[in-house]
Design a protein around this motif. Structure first.
Motif, mmCIF file in Angstrom:
data_model
loop_
_atom_site.group_PDB
_atom_site.id
_atom_site.type_symbol
_atom_site.label_atom_id
_atom_site.label_comp_id
_atom_site.label_asym_id
_atom_site.label_seq_id
_atom_site.Cartn_x
_atom_site.Cartn_y
_atom_site.Cartn_z
ATOM 1 N N ASP A 74 0.824 -1.210 0.000
ATOM 2 C CA ASP A 74 0.000 0.000 0.000
ATOM 3 C C ASP A 74 0.855 1.256 0.000
ATOM 4 O OD1 ASP A 74 -2.402 -1.427 0.035
ATOM 5 O OD2 ASP A 74 -2.327 -1.626 2.225
ATOM 6 N N TYR A 76 0.737 5.084 1.080
ATOM 7 C CA TYR A 76 0.020 5.988 1.977
ATOM 8 C C TYR A 76 0.423 7.432 1.672
ATOM 9 C CZ TYR A 76 -1.476 2.010 4.814
ATOM 10 O OH TYR A 76 -2.063 0.844 5.257
ATOM 11 N N TYR A 78 -0.341 11.641 2.969
ATOM 12 C CA TYR A 78 -0.949 12.551 3.953
ATOM 13 C C TYR A 78 -0.636 13.999 3.582
ATOM 14 C CZ TYR A 78 -2.763 14.291 8.362
ATOM 15 O OH TYR A 78 -3.530 14.939 9.314
ATOM 16 N N PHE A 91 -6.036 11.943 4.365
ATOM 17 C CA PHE A 91 -5.193 10.765 4.550
ATOM 18 C C PHE A 91 -5.737 9.657 3.654
ATOM 19 C CE2 PHE A 91 -3.808 7.251 7.682
ATOM 20 C CZ PHE A 91 -2.577 7.138 7.054
ATOM 21 N N TYR A 92 -4.877 9.120 2.756
ATOM 22 C CA TYR A 92 -5.319 8.140 1.768
ATOM 23 C C TYR A 92 -4.319 6.986 1.683
ATOM 24 C CZ TYR A 92 -8.652 11.568 -0.071
ATOM 25 O OH TYR A 92 -9.679 12.464 -0.209
ATOM 26 N N LYS A 93 -4.800 5.905 1.068
ATOM 27 C CA LYS A 93 -3.924 4.798 0.704
ATOM 28 C C LYS A 93 -4.359 4.235 -0.634
ATOM 29 C CE LYS A 93 -6.068 0.670 2.795
ATOM 30 N NZ LYS A 93 -5.841 -0.475 3.707
ATOM 31 N N TRP A 103 -7.889 5.572 -4.926
ATOM 32 C CA TRP A 103 -7.512 6.117 -3.629
ATOM 33 C C TRP A 103 -8.618 5.835 -2.610
ATOM 34 C CZ3 TRP A 103 -2.746 7.596 -2.653
ATOM 35 C CH2 TRP A 103 -1.938 8.060 -3.691
ATOM 36 N N LEU A 127 3.068 4.029 10.953
ATOM 37 C CA LEU A 127 3.481 5.158 10.123
ATOM 38 C C LEU A 127 3.799 6.334 11.031
ATOM 39 C CD1 LEU A 127 0.730 5.033 7.329
ATOM 40 C CD2 LEU A 127 2.902 3.775 7.434
ATOM 41 N N VAL A 148 -1.335 0.832 11.468
ATOM 42 C CA VAL A 148 -1.924 0.419 10.199
ATOM 43 C C VAL A 148 -3.053 -0.584 10.414
ATOM 44 C CG1 VAL A 148 -1.443 -0.703 7.998
ATOM 45 C CG2 VAL A 148 0.209 0.897 8.964
ATOM 46 N N LYS A 151 -5.858 1.280 12.728
ATOM 47 C CA LYS A 151 -6.313 2.495 12.059
ATOM 48 C C LYS A 151 -6.652 3.619 13.049
ATOM 49 C CE LYS A 151 -8.094 0.074 7.998
ATOM 50 N NZ LYS A 151 -9.248 -0.137 7.099
#
Length: 526
Positions: A74, A76, A78, A91-93, A103, A127, A148, A151
């Motif tokens: 993945d 990530y 930000y 905030f995406y992955k 996304w 992270l 991760v 979450k």
């Protein structure tokens, strides 16, 4: 009142009154006349090392100075900055091994808030987000940790070992440590930094590494670092308006900086900041950055560590070479212009051809000089040239520069219109009642998205048989989630990460215009 004429009569009238359609061969000739131009436009952008990722669904808003990292499969992302929206906090992955790229927005109850010019790195299943700007001219030295699996975000407690609030620094991960260099302090000092810090993920403590007062890089921000074989490499950056292209290394075992003198002077990259530098096998890979105001770069270099020399992979294509000075037109020639053997004074020549910066013509020209003469230096010493006309040299300079700019505009206009011109002996075939309509037809054939079933007279499928999105995009090939051969344009402030044997590149900006595109660079094709 209805007409008494039959429908058959009306159809015959429409046929008689309508324009005569050209033959099939003439139509095909008009459609495929510009095939070589489309082919050349496509091939000019081809670069097999690059591929652009096609995003399925809604894409992210354009941004620069965001932070990305890779955990397992993945990607990530930000934050970042966009001129219209300001500092972002989303905030995406994205799964890089998925059949389609899309996304996924990650929502958490507690979040770090707006961030730009920060870093995001992965260590085990966490992270780490450090520093950056949280508002205009306001930075922070906070560290947030994102789990991760669960979450959620957690803020670490700040202790005395933490550096001052910092932004626009560069960072990388080395073993179980986060390494940061440079940046800009805005708390109380408002100065650039050349400090090298190490953050231990397990102990939540910082250590300043460059404690010795030996030779070390000058303070800067916007640089980039990479680690190869327990050696940290740093390139470029800026201090105010001054940008660098120096390369340094830091030996972790000796805790010392060393300047790297390269062997070849021909391929040394230009000064820049906001670029990216990564380590791959025995090489450092450098891309993009900004060299000067409104001069972003799209060049690609590699530094061969064993040979200690730079090698250019792709040259910068964001700027064209300046045209030579054209000769004046006949209507504007006078007695002064006939003396072609005399070298023009430096203030008469255009700014782009001057050997050194010069003040305004009024300051260069002395009041004691005659209105019909001027002085300039050459290799043989001081020379004098007399003008036969009564116009001042200042007016001549202004008129000459204006004529040159106007002529350059005409040349660019002619070059653009040349794409839509038809040969003189064939114009009658395609002639239309309106010139504007004819130009529009030609432009549609050139940059449009033609049908799949268009064929030549011989029945051979042309390049229009491929799915072409536009003149500026490439044919889709080999897969459904990437466009092979499409390379990124010039930019700075982009974010990069390494995934397998590829460099992942996202975003950045050029002339305050931000991007939201995602690219993959195949590092094996060097």
């Amino acid at each position: 009142m209805y007409s008494n004429r039959s429908q058959q009569q009306r159809r015959e009238d429409s046929i008689i009154l309508g324009p005569v359609s050209p033959t099939d061969s003439q139509t095909q000739e008009s459609q495929y006349k510009y095939l070589p131009l489309v082919t050349k436009a496509i091939q000019d952008q081809l670069d097999p090392k690059w591929q652009e990722c096609k995003i399925k669904g809604k894409n992210l808003s354009p941004r620069s100075n965001c932070a990305i990292t890779i955990h397992q499969n993945d990607l990530y992302l930000y934050g970042g900055y966009q001129s219209a929206e300001g500092i972002l906090k989303d905030f995406y992955k994205l799964n890089l091994r998925a059949e389609y790229f899309y996304w996924q927005n990650i929502k958490c109850e507690y979040e770090p808030g707006p961030r730009c010019c920060h870093t995001l790195c992965a260590f085990k299943d966490s992270l780490y987000l450090f520093g950056g700007q949280i508002a205009d001219s306001i930075t922070t030295n906070e560290i947030f940790v994102h789990d991760v699996n669960l979450k959620f975000w957690k803020k670490l407690s700040i202790n005395d070992s933490y550096p001052q609030p910092l932004d626009n620094y560069c960072a990388t991960v080395y073993n179980d440590q986060l390494i940061i260099f440079g940046g800009f302090y805005t708390a109380d000092t408002f100065k650039h930094s050349n400090d090298l810090y190490s953050f231990n993920f397990k102990l939540n403590s910082w250590i300043k590494l460059n404690k010795s007062k030996g030779r070390q890089p000058s303070p800067r921000d916007g640089s980039s670092i990479a680690i190869h074989d327990q050696i940290l490499y740093m390139f470029g950056g800026k201090n105010g308006d001054l940008r660098y292209n120096d390369l340094w290394k830091f030996d972790f075992s000796k805790q010392e900086w060393h300047f790297i003198p390269v062997n070849s002077l021909s391929d040394i990259p230009m000064t820049r900041s906001g670029h990216s530098l990564i380590s791959y096998q025995n090489e450092l890979v450098l891309f993009g950055g900004i060299h000067d105001i409104t001069w972003e770069l799209d060049d690609l270099y590699k530094f061969q560590i064993n040979l200690q020399e730079w090698k250019m992979i792709n040259k910068d294509t964001s700027r064209r070479k300046e045209l030579e000075v054209p000769s004046p037109t006949k209507s504007n020639r006078n007695s002064f212009n006939k003396r072609r053997s005399i070298k023009l004074p430096s203030f008469v020549r255009p700014l782009s051809l001057r050997k050194s910066p010069c003040s305004s013509p009024k300051k260069v020209r002395s009041s004691s000089q005659s209105q019909n003469s001027c002085f300039y230096n050459n290799q043989n010493g001081l020379q004098r040239c007399d003008y036969k006309n009564n116009n001042s040299s200042i007016n001549t300079t202004i008129n000459y520069v204006q004529e040159r700019k106007q002529l350059q505009k005409f040349k660019k206009k002619e070059a653009m219109l040349k794409l839509f011109d038809v040969e003189i002996n064939k114009r009658a075939i395609f002639q239309d009642d309106c010139n504007v309509t004819e130009k529009l037809k030609t432009s549609i054939i050139l940059i449009g998205n033609p049908k799949q079933d268009l064929k030549l007279a011989k029945g051979a499928l042309t390049e229009f048989g491929q799915q072409i999105v536009s003149k500026f995009l490439l044919p889709l090939s080999n897969g459904q989630n990437t466009i092979h051969g499409k390379k990124p344009c010039a930019r700075d402030g982009h974010a990069v990460a390494i995934f397998d044997n590829q460099m992942v590149l996202f975003g950045g900006d050029r002339h305050t215009m931000s991007f939201n595109d995602l690219y993959l660079l195949n590092l094996k094709q060097f």
